[in-house]
Design a protein around this motif. Structure first.
Motif, PDB file in Angstrom:
ATOM      1  N   SER A 148       0.818  -1.219   0.000  1.00 45.58           N
ATOM      2  CA  SER A 148       0.000   0.000   0.000  1.00 45.58           C
ATOM      3  C   SER A 148       0.851   1.269   0.000  1.00 45.58           C
ATOM      4  CB  SER A 148      -0.946  -0.001   1.207  1.00 45.58           C
ATOM      5  OG  SER A 148      -0.213  -0.052   2.421  1.00 45.58           O
ATOM      6  N   ASP A 149       2.054   1.182   0.553  1.00 46.35           N
ATOM      7  CA  ASP A 149       2.936   2.353   0.623  1.00 46.35           C
ATOM      8  C   ASP A 149       4.132   2.287  -0.319  1.00 46.35           C
ATOM      9  OD1 ASP A 149       1.431   3.576   2.675  1.00 46.35           O
ATOM     10  OD2 ASP A 149       2.439   2.347   4.186  1.00 46.35           O
ATOM     11  N   HIS A 150       4.515   1.067  -0.713  1.00 47.34           N
ATOM     12  CA  HIS A 150       5.786   0.934  -1.429  1.00 47.34           C
ATOM     13  C   HIS A 150       5.702   0.152  -2.742  1.00 47.34           C
ATOM     14  CE1 HIS A 150       7.730   2.499   2.177  1.00 47.34           C
ATOM     15  NE2 HIS A 150       7.100   1.587   2.895  1.00 47.34           N
ATOM     16  N   ARG A 151       4.523  -0.180  -3.215  1.00 46.52           N
ATOM     17  CA  ARG A 151       4.405  -1.044  -4.401  1.00 46.52           C
ATOM     18  C   ARG A 151       5.167  -0.476  -5.599  1.00 46.52           C
ATOM     19  NH1 ARG A 151       1.396  -5.095  -6.318  1.00 46.52           N
ATOM     20  NH2 ARG A 151      -0.010  -5.113  -4.517  1.00 46.52           N
ATOM     21  N   ALA A 152       5.931  -1.369  -6.266  1.00 37.60           N
ATOM     22  CA  ALA A 152       6.665  -0.994  -7.474  1.00 37.60           C
ATOM     23  C   ALA A 152       6.280  -1.870  -8.661  1.00 37.60           C
ATOM     24  CB  ALA A 152       8.172  -1.096  -7.227  1.00 37.60           C
ATOM     25  N   VAL A 153       5.695  -3.032  -8.391  1.00 35.23           N
ATOM     26  CA  VAL A 153       5.282  -3.958  -9.462  1.00 35.23           C
ATOM     27  C   VAL A 153       3.766  -4.118  -9.363  1.00 35.23           C
ATOM     28  CG1 VAL A 153       5.533  -6.263 -10.461  1.00 35.23           C
ATOM     29  CG2 VAL A 153       7.469  -5.193  -9.270  1.00 35.23           C
ATOM     30  N   SER A 154       3.064  -3.741 -10.419  1.00 34.94           N
ATOM     31  CA  SER A 154       1.602  -3.793 -10.375  1.00 34.94           C
ATOM     32  C   SER A 154       1.100  -5.230 -10.445  1.00 34.94           C
ATOM     33  CB  SER A 154       1.001  -2.982 -11.524  1.00 34.94           C
ATOM     34  OG  SER A 154       1.166  -3.665 -12.760  1.00 34.94           O
ATOM     35  N   VAL A 155      -0.056  -5.449  -9.851  1.00 33.14           N
ATOM     36  CA  VAL A 155      -0.689  -6.762  -9.904  1.00 33.14           C
ATOM     37  C   VAL A 155      -0.983  -7.135 -11.350  1.00 33.14           C
ATOM     38  CG1 VAL A 155      -2.717  -8.105  -9.240  1.00 33.14           C
ATOM     39  CG2 VAL A 155      -1.700  -6.508  -7.619  1.00 33.14           C
ATOM     40  N   ASP A 156      -1.480  -6.184 -12.121  1.00 28.80           N
ATOM     41  CA  ASP A 156      -1.855  -6.465 -13.506  1.00 28.80           C
ATOM     42  C   ASP A 156      -0.658  -6.902 -14.342  1.00 28.80           C
ATOM     43  OD1 ASP A 156      -4.466  -5.848 -12.955  1.00 28.80           O
ATOM     44  OD2 ASP A 156      -4.353  -3.790 -13.722  1.00 28.80           O
ATOM     45  N   GLU A 157       0.482  -6.240 -14.139  1.00 28.24           N
ATOM     46  CA  GLU A 157       1.684  -6.596 -14.901  1.00 28.24           C
ATOM     47  C   GLU A 157       2.143  -8.010 -14.581  1.00 28.24           C
ATOM     48  OE1 GLU A 157       6.317  -5.077 -15.612  1.00 28.24           O
ATOM     49  OE2 GLU A 157       5.069  -4.146 -14.049  1.00 28.24           O
ATOM     50  N   ALA A 158       2.191  -8.333 -13.304  1.00 27.01           N
ATOM     51  CA  ALA A 158       2.648  -9.662 -12.906  1.00 27.01           C
ATOM     52  C   ALA A 158       1.660 -10.737 -13.331  1.00 27.01           C
ATOM     53  CB  ALA A 158       2.854  -9.707 -11.398  1.00 27.01           C
ATOM     54  N   ARG A 159       0.360 -10.466 -13.150  1.00 24.75           N
ATOM     55  CA  ARG A 159      -0.641 -11.454 -13.541  1.00 24.75           C
ATOM     56  C   ARG A 159      -0.623 -11.694 -15.045  1.00 24.75           C
ATOM     57  NH1 ARG A 159      -5.002  -9.291 -11.529  1.00 24.75           N
ATOM     58  NH2 ARG A 159      -5.164 -10.583  -9.651  1.00 24.75           N
ATOM     59  N   ALA A 160      -0.453 -10.631 -15.828  1.00 22.92           N
ATOM     60  CA  ALA A 160      -0.419 -10.770 -17.288  1.00 22.92           C
ATOM     61  C   ALA A 160       0.748 -11.657 -17.722  1.00 22.92           C
ATOM     62  CB  ALA A 160      -0.314  -9.397 -17.947  1.00 22.92           C
ATOM     63  N   PHE A 161       1.919 -11.449 -17.099  1.00 20.83           N
ATOM     64  CA  PHE A 161       3.069 -12.301 -17.434  1.00 20.83           C
ATOM     65  C   PHE A 161       2.780 -13.752 -17.077  1.00 20.83           C
ATOM     66  CE2 PHE A 161       6.941 -14.543 -16.285  1.00 20.83           C
ATOM     67  CZ  PHE A 161       7.725 -14.344 -17.417  1.00 20.83           C
TER      68      PHE A 161
END
Length: 221
Positions: A148-161
């Motif tokens: 919530s404070d430090h995210r650098a990799v989005s859920v959508d990007e990782a899930r798509a891969f």
């Protein structure tokens, strides 16, 4: 496929899941390897699953560490032999010794660190090249409790891969236990299903200890 779960549902209690139905259980052994960059929390994930523990300060793994945990899926007792590999680059050459013959691999990155995600993608590529289609791979984004404070990799990007490469995807937290148990139980269920489908079709199926490769291509995720 994505895995979702609540915090705190991990540890030795996983062995109690499943129903006996009065039938004798079979005992199956699974070789599983954890891969990823240094500091992403591989050891913490393994410890959370195997012992239900989390240590705020964990020394870096040298070479590899070994843990076991047994879970129940239907009529099968699944014993995970977990190899937790070192993330330092100087130990990279040792990794094939640990992932060779593995039935499953959990490739871990830190959702708050883009470099660790790039390294995770490289690990997936290496696994595919070395183990063809036989290994079941989970892409696990750890430290979700800080996202919530430090995210650098989005859920959508990782899930798509993950979807494009036939992987199981999950965001987890070794610290809180969020989805950790669910990830390993998903692996157990999928490997048991693979083995049962191979036996039922009359073809040579995958052995859960990784000694035989599945004749079909692709990861059934």
């Amino acid at each position: 496929m994505s895995v979702r779960g609540a915090a705190g549902r991990s540890g030795p209690s996983a062995a109690g899941e499943g129903s006996s139905g009065g039938k004798p259980r079979s005992n199956r052994q699974v070789k599983l390897v954890l891969l990823g960059d240094q500091g992403v929390g591989k050891s913490s994930l393994a410890l959370r699953f195997a012992r239900g523990e989390f240590h705020e300060h964990h020394e870096a793994t040298i070479g590899a560490a070994f843990l076991t945990q047994t879970v129940t899926v239907g009529q099968s007792n699944i014993k995970f032999d977990i190899w937790d590999t070192a993330g330092q680059e100087r130990y990279h050459s040792l990794a094939p010794m640990y992932y060779r013959g593995a039935a499953a691999a959990v490739v871990v990155y830190d959702v708050n660190n883009t470099h660790s995600f790039s390294r995770a993608l490289a690990w997936v590529k290496e696994l595919r090249q070395q183990n063809a289609s036989s290994v079941l791979i989970v892409l696990a984004g750890n430290k979700a409790d800080l996202a919530s404070d430090h995210r650098a990799v989005s859920v959508d990007e990782a899930r798509a891969f993950a979807e494009d490469n036939g992987l199981i995807f999950a965001e987890v937290s070794a610290k809180t236990g969020m989805a950790v148990n669910e990830v390993f139980m998903t692996i157990a269920h999928k490997l048991v299903r693979r083995a049962e489908e191979g036996q039922g079709s009359g073809r040579e199926g995958v052995r859960l200890n990784g000694e035989e490769e599945e004749s079909r291509s692709g990861c059934k995720c």
